[in-house]
Motif scaffolding. Structure first.
Motif, short mmCIF file in Angstrom:
data_model
loop_
_atom_site.label_atom_id
_atom_site.label_comp_id
_atom_site.label_asym_id
_atom_site.label_seq_id
_atom_site.Cartn_x
_atom_site.Cartn_y
_atom_site.Cartn_z
N VAL A 117 -4.87 11.55 8.54
CA VAL A 117 -5.53 10.30 8.72
C VAL A 117 -4.32 9.20 8.47
CG1 VAL A 117 -7.06 8.74 7.86
CG2 VAL A 117 -7.89 11.19 8.23
N ALA A 118 -3.65 9.32 7.47
CA ALA A 118 -2.70 8.14 7.22
C ALA A 118 -1.76 8.27 8.55
CB ALA A 118 -2.04 8.65 5.92
N LEU A 119 -1.16 9.46 9.06
CA LEU A 119 -0.39 9.29 10.10
C LEU A 119 -0.93 8.81 11.33
CD1 LEU A 119 2.72 10.57 10.38
CD2 LEU A 119 1.38 12.47 11.28
N VAL A 120 -2.18 9.18 11.39
CA VAL A 120 -2.87 8.64 12.94
C VAL A 120 -3.40 7.23 12.81
CG1 VAL A 120 -4.85 9.42 14.47
CG2 VAL A 120 -3.48 10.98 13.62
N CYS A 121 -3.95 6.92 11.69
CA CYS A 121 -4.57 5.70 11.69
C CYS A 121 -4.03 4.65 10.82
CB CYS A 121 -6.34 5.92 10.99
SG CYS A 121 -7.24 6.95 11.88
N GLY A 122 -2.99 4.97 10.01
CA GLY A 122 -2.31 4.09 9.38
C GLY A 122 -3.11 2.94 8.46
N ALA A 123 -3.12 1.79 8.69
CA ALA A 123 -3.81 0.64 7.83
C ALA A 123 -5.20 0.65 8.15
CB ALA A 123 -3.19 -0.69 8.03
N ALA A 124 -5.41 1.25 9.22
CA ALA A 124 -7.01 1.61 9.74
C ALA A 124 -7.88 2.68 8.87
CB ALA A 124 -7.10 1.73 11.15
N ALA A 125 -7.01 3.45 7.94
CA ALA A 125 -7.61 4.73 7.38
C ALA A 125 -8.35 4.10 6.13
CB ALA A 125 -6.65 5.43 6.92
N LEU A 126 -9.64 4.49 5.75
CA LEU A 126 -10.26 4.30 4.66
C LEU A 126 -10.67 5.60 3.84
CD1 LEU A 126 -11.77 2.57 2.61
CD2 LEU A 126 -13.62 2.32 4.18
N VAL A 127 -10.11 5.91 2.82
CA VAL A 127 -10.40 7.32 2.15
C VAL A 127 -10.86 7.21 0.82
CG1 VAL A 127 -8.27 8.26 3.42
CG2 VAL A 127 -8.12 7.72 0.90
N CYS A 128 -11.72 8.15 0.35
CA CYS A 128 -12.41 7.94 -0.70
C CYS A 128 -12.30 9.43 -1.52
CB CYS A 128 -13.89 7.73 -0.31
SG CYS A 128 -14.95 7.74 -1.80
N VAL A 129 -12.13 9.53 -2.78
CA VAL A 129 -12.04 10.81 -3.50
C VAL A 129 -13.19 10.76 -4.59
CG1 VAL A 129 -10.82 12.09 -5.41
CG2 VAL A 129 -9.52 11.09 -3.34
N LEU A 130 -14.00 11.73 -4.45
CA LEU A 130 -15.27 11.84 -5.27
C LEU A 130 -15.05 13.15 -6.35
CD1 LEU A 130 -17.93 11.87 -2.53
CD2 LEU A 130 -17.01 10.17 -3.97
N THR A 131 -15.92 13.27 -7.30
CA THR A 131 -15.73 14.23 -8.11
C THR A 131 -15.20 15.47 -7.99
OG1 THR A 131 -17.21 15.62 -9.62
CG2 THR A 131 -18.41 15.07 -7.60
N GLY A 132 -14.55 16.33 -8.73
CA GLY A 132 -13.97 17.36 -8.64
C GLY A 132 -12.87 17.77 -9.74
N THR A 133 -12.39 19.08 -9.77
CA THR A 133 -11.35 19.49 -10.64
C THR A 133 -9.98 19.52 -9.75
OG1 THR A 133 -11.76 21.67 -10.37
CG2 THR A 133 -12.94 20.78 -12.10
N GLY A 134 -8.95 19.32 -10.61
CA GLY A 134 -7.57 19.76 -10.00
C GLY A 134 -7.34 18.44 -9.51
N PHE A 135 -6.10 18.40 -8.80
CA PHE A 135 -5.45 17.09 -8.16
C PHE A 135 -5.49 16.98 -6.57
CE2 PHE A 135 -3.33 19.16 -11.78
CZ PHE A 135 -3.22 18.22 -12.40
N ASP A 136 -6.32 17.78 -5.92
CA ASP A 136 -6.37 17.70 -4.47
C ASP A 136 -6.68 16.25 -3.92
OD1 ASP A 136 -6.21 18.41 -1.62
OD2 ASP A 136 -8.00 19.14 -1.66
N GLY A 137 -6.02 15.66 -3.20
CA GLY A 137 -6.55 14.17 -2.61
C GLY A 137 -5.36 13.37 -3.18
N SER A 138 -4.66 13.40 -4.23
CA SER A 138 -3.94 12.56 -4.89
C SER A 138 -2.44 12.21 -3.80
CB SER A 138 -3.28 12.65 -6.33
OG SER A 138 -2.69 14.02 -6.26
#
Length: 197
Positions: A117-138
């Motif tokens: 999403v960062a590669l394709v959309c750049g500043a037009a990207a809006l991402v959200c990280v919800l509940t979970g264990t581990g480090f995925d998403g960082s």
């Protein structure tokens, strides 16, 4: 109104343990005419079919479906990564499914989704990280932030499982940290331009 230099084109959400309940909360509060696509990585049992899309579709005003390789991401629709497949965004907003190696022991990976999403959309990207264990998403959130996109984290102190949102808060200057119940309203306000960061 707060005019952004670049309007948002997509919302990407990552979740793991506790994520089904969190996704129900967020998606149920989004309006039917939500003007951008929503793409979701929820860690699922890789050995079983999932009814997650049907469950969320029944409780949401958005259309919710399992992502299919090559389909265009449409506004007002939420796409769930199928079990054991990475979900990526390709050029022009086309959805891509991949059987690439697991990332940090998971497939699908929020990191890979966010990085695409960062590669394709750049500043037009809006991402959200919800509940979970581990480090995925960082790592993916770092990629989004570095290209001028926006990162939201569920407040680790109120998340059912704080590992993933806490890892994102530790990894990047998160734009908004919100309790679960406030995330959908923030997404709508940011996309409609009625809220600034």
């Amino acid at each position: 109104m707060f005019a952004r230099a670049v309007p948002y084109e997509i919302v990407a959400i990552g979740a793991s343990a506790g994520g089904v309940k969190a996704l129900l909360t967020v998606l149920a509060a989004l309006p039917a005419g939500f003007p951008v696509p929503v793409v979701i990585v929820q860690h699922l049992d890789p050995h079983h079919d999932t009814v997650l899309a049907e469950l969320l579709d029944r409780r949401s005003r958005l259309r919710v479906k399992l992502a299919e390789d090559g389909e265009p991401a449409e506004p007002g629709t939420a796409y769930i990564a199928p079990p054991d497949r990475h979900l990526l965004i390709g050029p022009g907003g086309e959805l891509r499914l991949s059987e690439r190696d697991k990332v940090r022991f998971v497939r699908p990976s929020a990191d890979l989704l966010f990085e695409s999403v960062a590669l394709v959309c750049g500043a037009a990207a809006l991402v959200c990280v919800l509940t979970g264990t581990g480090f995925d998403g960082s790592a993916g959130a770092r990629a989004v932030s570095s290209r001028g996109g926006t990162v939201i984290a569920e407040d680790p102190s109120t998340a059912e499982f704080k590992g993933m949102p806490q890892a994102v808060v530790n990894a990047v200057a998160v734009d908004l940290t919100l309790p679960l119940e406030g995330i959908a309203a923030a997404l709508v306000a940011l996309i409609e331009g009625t809220r600034s960061l």
